[in-house]
Design a protein around this motif. Structure first.
Motif, PDB file in Angstrom:
ATOM      1  N   PRO A  14       0.802  -1.168   0.000  1.00 39.63           N
ATOM      2  CA  PRO A  14       0.000   0.000   0.000  1.00 39.63           C
ATOM      3  C   PRO A  14       0.859   1.251   0.000  1.00 39.63           C
ATOM      4  CG  PRO A  14      -0.788  -1.596   1.554  1.00 39.63           C
ATOM      5  CD  PRO A  14       0.429  -2.123   0.947  1.00 39.63           C
ATOM      6  N   ARG A  15       0.408   2.229   0.673  1.00 39.95           N
ATOM      7  CA  ARG A  15       0.806   3.593   0.552  1.00 39.95           C
ATOM      8  C   ARG A  15       2.292   3.852   0.622  1.00 39.95           C
ATOM      9  NH1 ARG A  15      -1.801   4.595   4.492  1.00 39.95           N
ATOM     10  NH2 ARG A  15      -0.216   4.780   6.060  1.00 39.95           N
ATOM     11  N   SER A 367      -8.142   9.403  -1.295  1.00 41.10           N
ATOM     12  CA  SER A 367      -8.838   8.161  -1.588  1.00 41.10           C
ATOM     13  C   SER A 367      -8.582   7.764  -3.030  1.00 41.10           C
ATOM     14  CB  SER A 367     -10.346   8.332  -1.350  1.00 41.10           C
ATOM     15  OG  SER A 367     -11.075   7.299  -1.973  1.00 41.10           O
ATOM     16  N   VAL A 368      -8.621   6.463  -3.289  1.00 42.76           N
ATOM     17  CA  VAL A 368      -8.415   5.973  -4.649  1.00 42.76           C
ATOM     18  C   VAL A 368      -9.496   6.496  -5.599  1.00 42.76           C
ATOM     19  CG1 VAL A 368      -9.783   3.854  -4.385  1.00 42.76           C
ATOM     20  CG2 VAL A 368      -7.821   3.886  -5.954  1.00 42.76           C
ATOM     21  N   LEU A 369     -10.625   6.914  -5.036  1.00 46.81           N
ATOM     22  CA  LEU A 369     -11.702   7.469  -5.869  1.00 46.81           C
ATOM     23  C   LEU A 369     -11.282   8.738  -6.586  1.00 46.81           C
ATOM     24  CD1 LEU A 369     -14.777   6.919  -3.511  1.00 46.81           C
ATOM     25  CD2 LEU A 369     -14.063   5.537  -5.472  1.00 46.81           C
ATOM     26  N   ALA A 485       2.562   2.022 -15.216  1.00 48.18           N
ATOM     27  CA  ALA A 485       1.483   2.562 -14.387  1.00 48.18           C
ATOM     28  C   ALA A 485       2.032   3.466 -13.292  1.00 48.18           C
ATOM     29  CB  ALA A 485       0.670   1.419 -13.785  1.00 48.18           C
ATOM     30  N   ALA A 486       3.127   3.048 -12.662  1.00 49.11           N
ATOM     31  CA  ALA A 486       3.704   3.838 -11.570  1.00 49.11           C
ATOM     32  C   ALA A 486       4.143   5.206 -12.037  1.00 49.11           C
ATOM     33  CB  ALA A 486       4.888   3.086 -10.954  1.00 49.11           C
ATOM     34  N   GLN A 496      -2.111   3.494  -3.928  1.00 50.80           N
ATOM     35  CA  GLN A 496      -3.494   3.017  -3.952  1.00 50.80           C
ATOM     36  C   GLN A 496      -3.916   2.644  -5.374  1.00 50.80           C
ATOM     37  OE1 GLN A 496      -6.408   5.196  -1.380  1.00 50.80           O
ATOM     38  NE2 GLN A 496      -4.711   6.612  -1.093  1.00 50.80           N
ATOM     39  N   GLY A 497      -3.510   3.463  -6.341  1.00 55.94           N
ATOM     40  CA  GLY A 497      -3.854   3.168  -7.724  1.00 55.94           C
ATOM     41  C   GLY A 497      -3.205   1.894  -8.215  1.00 55.94           C
ATOM     42  N   LEU A 498      -1.940   1.687  -7.861  1.00 51.05           N
ATOM     43  CA  LEU A 498      -1.243   0.477  -8.270  1.00 51.05           C
ATOM     44  C   LEU A 498      -1.844  -0.760  -7.609  1.00 51.05           C
ATOM     45  CD1 LEU A 498       2.365   1.908  -8.233  1.00 51.05           C
ATOM     46  CD2 LEU A 498       1.068   1.233 -10.225  1.00 51.05           C
TER      47      LEU A 498
END
Length: 587
Positions: A14-15, A367-369, A485-486, A496-498
């Protein structure tokens, strides 16, 4: 399996595994104004502690057992459930006859003189034997096999759980379902051990994930039904990926930036590939699926020694505010590498570490949102998810379809797996020349084309050779995917996105066993599906901006504007790409 230094900072963590990489010059976090400093992050300390000295070399060697654990967890189920190519119904009343006589008398033949796998003549065998003839009458009625089958163990020379429990004919989807259950466990394991890694540290997560694999793996050897086997494989799935990737990340963190590509790729290319290539020969050597299961599961218990040998992540310690503990580890690295950190650098490092910890607190508020609130970032996030799902499906599909290529499954698996080494070498040589976007596109489309071509040539060596070339090409794509992606996601949402993208890949791989199983409907269907997915995934990659040479976006606004000046045909061969990227960091 990627230019792995970034995949890892991703997948399992995670983070705070992701290097915060925030601009520490004259910015404010929680009201504190930062000063211009020589040390902006942990990477700036490596000139004082050594990029790849004896300490890092020791850690690099310590990756060996965890790479073996990963290969064993990921691939071992293939050789527990493999089914010989030939099987037929067992008739109790004819067991006193030789195998050939028994099969010739009781099993109908197909048009091509091969024997039926799931049908048997439905006659009174005592009366047939009384007649003294061992020649079948093709007009006899037929019925499906009941509960027991016989197998020709020539191509798979040992009993597996699939042959032991009769997972053929009406139950031939059981191995595929068990593999899908394994990947369901991987989804849960990624969430559980990602949380543990964030909350309690990387080392406890390494121990926990490997012990889960050990206990459930040993339990698998005692499974005596489909459901007990599925339960054990679900629990083994908890260890998938994290059993190596968390260790992989920790080691990458302690290696200087200029050595990370080497350590990241060579650990996969050498350690993981060698371990995976050993698996089929272990299975053949022990010739017993239960012993094989124990041999590939028991070594994971060695992970209990991890706290004695592996340091905690310095970045995690800093994020938790445990700066002195992080510094003690770095001083140990300094001593082993025969370096010396000046006192003023230590003081500056402590100040920088405090600011990084504050930056981590700010990141935690996102948030990932947020990835889906702005239009361009939303589009890019969806494309990244789709691309990684295609890559995951094609990669794992090629891994698990080796048994359907018409050649010896053990040799074919070894050769196909060995393609990981040249794929990693090729990636190191070309990624910073061709760029992420076009190399991802080219390798995925080439993989798809080889898969298509494999369906147009004779079954056996020609089709298997083309399929293995497809596997080689998708290895390259897999190794690019997460790094790409990173580099496109903003710092504040990167981890979070990864994690979201990686979990989407887990969900996609649940479908892989059924894609491979579709060969029972038409032998070419799995390769056609994998070919189509490869081409689609490559086309999706072209819809993303190039990230080679760019500063990674820091904020959501940076990510929204990233690559806005690029055209479709732009790439590393012109200046427009890098110029447009640099502009986004100024916005």
């Amino acid at each position: 399996m990627e230019s792995h230094e970034k995949m890892a900072k991703i997948a399992a963590e995670p983070r705070d595994l992701v290097d915060v990489n925030l601009d520490l010059e004259n910015t404010k976090i929680n009201g504190i104004t930062k000063k211009n400093r020589q040390l902006k992050d942990l990477d700036d300390l490596f000139p004082y502690i050594g990029d790849f000295g004896w300490y890092q070399r020791m850690l690099f060697l310590l990756m060996i057992p965890y790479a073996f654990f990963f290969a064993f967890v990921y691939f071992s189920q293939i050789f527990m459930t493999v089914v010989p190519a030939e099987h037929w119904c067992f008739v109790q009343e004819l067991e006193h006859l030789s195998v050939e006589d028994r099969r010739h008398l009781s099993i109908p033949q197909t048009d091509d003189t091969k024997y039926e796998k799931c049908l048997v003549y439905d006659v009174d065998w005592s009366k047939v034997l009384e007649g003294g003839s061992l020649t079948p009458n093709t007009t006899w009625p037929m019925k499906k096999c009941q509960d027991k089958w016989e197998f020709n163990f020539t191509d798979v020379p040992y009993e597996t759980i699939a042959t032991q429990l009769g997972w053929v004919c009406d139950k031939d989807e059981y191995p595929a379902t068990a593999q899908a259950v394994f990947f369901c466990g991987a989804i849960v394991g990624g969430l559980i051990f990602g949380w543990i890694a964030d909350k309690f540290g990387r080392v406890p997560a390494i121990v926990g994930t490997n012990l889960a694999g050990f206990l459930a793996g040993v339990g698998t050897a005692f499974a005596n039904s489909f459901w007990s086997f599925c339960l054990c494989r679900f629990l083994v799935g908890l260890a998938y990926d994290n059993c190596f990737v968390i260790m992989y990340i920790v080691v990458i963190e302690y290696v200087g930036p200029k050595w990370r590509t080497f350590v990241a790729n060579m650990s996969i290319a050498v350690y993981f590939t060698f371990a995976a290539c050993l698996l089929p020969w272990i299975a053949l050597g022990v010739s017993d699926w239960k012993i094989y299961t124990l041999v590939t599961s028991v070594p994971l218990v060695l992970s209990i020694f991890t706290p004695c040998l592996v340091p905690e992540s310095a970045r995690w310690l800093i994020a938790q505010g445990r700066i002195d503990e992080a510094l003690n580890i770095l001083k140990k690295c300094e001593r082993m590498n025969r370096k010396k950190i000046p006192d003023e650098i230590i003081k500056e490092f402590k100040e920088t570490a405090q600011e990084i910890a504050l930056a981590e607190q700010e990141i935690a508020q996102y948030s990932v949102l947020e990835l889906f609130r702005s239009p361009r970032l939303r589009r890019r996030s969806v494309l990244l998810v789709l691309m990684w799902m295609c890559v995951s499906l094609v990669f794992d599909g090629h891994v698990r379809s080796v048994g359907a290529l018409g050649l010896d499954v053990f040799l074919t698996f070894t050769v196909a797996t060995a393609t990981e080494f040249p794929a990693d070498v090729l990636l190191v040589l070309t990624l910073d020349v061709i760029g992420r976007r076009w190399l991802a596109f080219g390798s995925m489309v080439i993989s798809g084309l080889f898969s298509f071509l494999a369906t147009t040539v004779p079954f056996g060596l020609p089709s298997a050779s083309l399929a293995i070339l497809g596997r080689f090409s998708v290895n390259v794509s897999y190794n690019i995917g997460m790094q790409f992606a990173a580099e496109l996601l903003p710092t504040v949402l990167r981890a979070q996105g990864l994690a979201l993208i990686h979990i989407a890949g887990y969900f996609a791989t649940i479908l892989v066993p059924y894609i491979v199983y579709s060969a029972t409907l038409w032998s070419s269907l799995p390769l056609l599906i994998l070919g189509a997915l490869g081409v689609c995934g490559g086309c999706v990659a072209l819809l993303l901006p190039e990230s080679l040479g760019a500063d990674m976006p820091q904020s959501v606004r940076d990510a929204e504007n990233f690559g806005s000046g690029q055209g479709f045909w732009d790439g590393p061969w012109n200046r427009k790409v890098s110029d447009s990227k640099n502009e986004t960091s100024q916005v």
